[in-house]
Motif scaffolding. Sequence first.
Motif, PDB file in Angstrom:
ATOM      1  N   ASP A 151       2.568  -7.735  -7.459  1.00 40.23           N
ATOM      2  CA  ASP A 151       1.356  -6.902  -7.384  1.00 40.23           C
ATOM      3  C   ASP A 151       0.296  -7.399  -8.365  1.00 40.23           C
ATOM      4  O   ASP A 151      -0.891  -7.443  -8.046  1.00 40.23           O
ATOM      5  N   LYS A 155      -3.268  -8.988  -7.221  1.00 40.00           N
ATOM      6  CA  LYS A 155      -4.503  -8.311  -7.623  1.00 40.00           C
ATOM      7  C   LYS A 155      -5.476  -9.295  -8.263  1.00 40.00           C
ATOM      8  O   LYS A 155      -6.690  -9.209  -8.072  1.00 40.00           O
ATOM      9  N   TYR A 183       4.441  -0.640   2.118  1.00 39.29           N
ATOM     10  CA  TYR A 183       3.598  -1.746   1.656  1.00 39.29           C
ATOM     11  C   TYR A 183       2.755  -2.300   2.810  1.00 39.29           C
ATOM     12  O   TYR A 183       1.543  -2.496   2.666  1.00 39.29           O
ATOM     13  N   GLU A 185       1.978  -0.847   5.683  1.00 43.53           N
ATOM     14  CA  GLU A 185       1.015   0.153   6.157  1.00 43.53           C
ATOM     15  C   GLU A 185      -0.186   0.239   5.204  1.00 43.53           C
ATOM     16  O   GLU A 185      -1.332   0.393   5.640  1.00 43.53           O
ATOM     17  N   ASN A 186       0.083   0.142   3.914  1.00 44.24           N
ATOM     18  CA  ASN A 186      -0.994   0.174   2.929  1.00 44.24           C
ATOM     19  C   ASN A 186      -1.920  -1.038   3.087  1.00 44.24           C
ATOM     20  O   ASN A 186      -3.140  -0.927   2.907  1.00 44.24           O
ATOM     21  N   LYS A 187      -1.354  -2.192   3.444  1.00 44.37           N
ATOM     22  CA  LYS A 187      -2.162  -3.392   3.673  1.00 44.37           C
ATOM     23  C   LYS A 187      -3.136  -3.166   4.825  1.00 44.37           C
ATOM     24  O   LYS A 187      -4.297  -3.591   4.768  1.00 44.37           O
ATOM     25  N   GLU A 189      -4.292  -0.205   5.818  1.00 43.59           N
ATOM     26  CA  GLU A 189      -5.281   0.790   5.387  1.00 43.59           C
ATOM     27  C   GLU A 189      -6.362   0.169   4.504  1.00 43.59           C
ATOM     28  O   GLU A 189      -7.546   0.502   4.620  1.00 43.59           O
ATOM     29  N   THR A 190      -5.946  -0.710   3.602  1.00 42.42           N
ATOM     30  CA  THR A 190      -6.919  -1.297   2.665  1.00 42.42           C
ATOM     31  C   THR A 190      -7.734  -2.428   3.301  1.00 42.42           C
ATOM     32  O   THR A 190      -8.835  -2.720   2.845  1.00 42.42           O
ATOM     33  N   ASP A 191      -7.198  -3.056   4.361  1.00 42.34           N
ATOM     34  CA  ASP A 191      -7.930  -4.147   5.018  1.00 42.34           C
ATOM     35  C   ASP A 191      -7.711  -4.062   6.530  1.00 42.34           C
ATOM     36  O   ASP A 191      -7.015  -4.881   7.130  1.00 42.34           O
ATOM     37  N   ASN A 194      -8.140  -7.101   9.079  1.00 37.12           N
ATOM     38  CA  ASN A 194      -7.277  -8.284   9.015  1.00 37.12           C
ATOM     39  C   ASN A 194      -6.155  -8.168  10.046  1.00 37.12           C
ATOM     40  O   ASN A 194      -5.228  -7.372   9.905  1.00 37.12           O
ATOM     41  N   ASN A 197      -2.308  -8.401   9.061  1.00 37.84           N
ATOM     42  CA  ASN A 197      -1.612  -7.238   8.509  1.00 37.84           C
ATOM     43  C   ASN A 197      -0.873  -6.466   9.603  1.00 37.84           C
ATOM     44  O   ASN A 197       0.251  -6.012   9.405  1.00 37.84           O
TER      45      ASN A 197
END
Length: 435
Positions: A151, A155, A183, A185-187, A189-191, A194, A197
């Motif tokens: 992480d 970052k 992890y 699913e969060n990828k 949500e944040t992008d 893309n 993902n």
Amino acid sequence: MFAQEQDSLAIAKNEVSKDDLGNVTDKFQTYFFEALKQKAIENYEKAISALEKCQNLRPDEPVVWFELGKNYKALEDYTQAANYLTRTLKAKPSDQQVLVELFDVYFQTQNYTEAIQIAKKLSSFDVNYYEDLANLYLLTKDYKNALEALDVIDKKQGPSEYRENLRRKIYVESDDEKGQIAYLENKIETDPDNKQNYLNLIYFYSQTGNVKQAYQVAQKLQQIHPEAAEAHLALYKIYTEEDKLEEAVNSMEIVLNSETISADIKQKVVKDFMVFVQKNPQFEGQLVNVLGEELNYGEQSNKQLAEYYIGKDNTKAIQYFEKALQENSSDFESIKKLLLLQIQEQKYKDALALSERTLAVYPTQPIIYLLQGVSFNNTEQYKKAEESLLTGLDFLIENPQMEADFYQQLIIALKALQKTEALKKYQQKAESLKK
């Protein structure tokens, strides 16, 4: 040798300029220069000998300990190397060069616990050591800290394919499906733009047998990116499992017509398509059309097309195998299948020509001698058949079925040649093999 000595001396002077030796005697400086020079030309024992003389003159000199540690490491005497390097580190606790050398010693000796402590210190100098930390934590089964290390570097540097694969390995080894799903699913949500993902999550669900979830993610990808042919990589498999045959074929065709999907992935889809048509022959026309297009994607497509036509249209199968061999003349599997087809279609002259060329490349393959012998027998060249078959038998090892085929062809040749004694011998061998 003189030039090498001068170069080594220059290296020694350059190194010593970096190390503050302080107020030392000429004798100490002479020995120290000698040690650096000997190390530069990989005479590590002589370097150690010179450094020991330095140590006798100045027993508490960290720069001497450091050089001793490096020379012992070069000799793979890791116990002595660790001893001198840890002693140096106590005197110079934040020295990056000392930390790097000690990290390497601990890693080489699989002392992962100590290597982790050193990598933590080095990470303040170089963020890439978080990647090393992740690997070390994985080796010690400290999965939580391994993920946290990834992480941190993600970052700072953004994700990389290597780290994504490493993260996936950590989740697999730790048997943490929920963590991996969260992890991935969060990828998304944040992008959300893309596509990769979504594909990563689809792949994960497919690998774990969660077809319904994979389908839902693929649909979501379609909604956000209607043009994304990648979604159909998952959809065609899901449609196949659910017996939605028209939809499955449509998805496969979208993948194969896409300009964004790589040729090697398309090759895999074609193989799936061929299996699909074997179970659902009503879609054979679509497959033939696809295979025709697939010729644009690489040399293996001719081979795929040839294999598809075996038993359906052997003439076409022969034509495509010949094209495949023009692209890759040493493909043994294609050669073998083409020879079998040529014999089956009674093209014995072609089979003889191909077997002759093949034996020049593969002179110890018994199957080629057998097929050549069959072709000689069928063209009434019995003496050549006998010679080829006997040669092939010499190379045959523990294959009773092929051995029986050799004896059968030898019996045909020997009968025609009226070699009674030899004929009886191989008839007995054939009977013995049957028993």
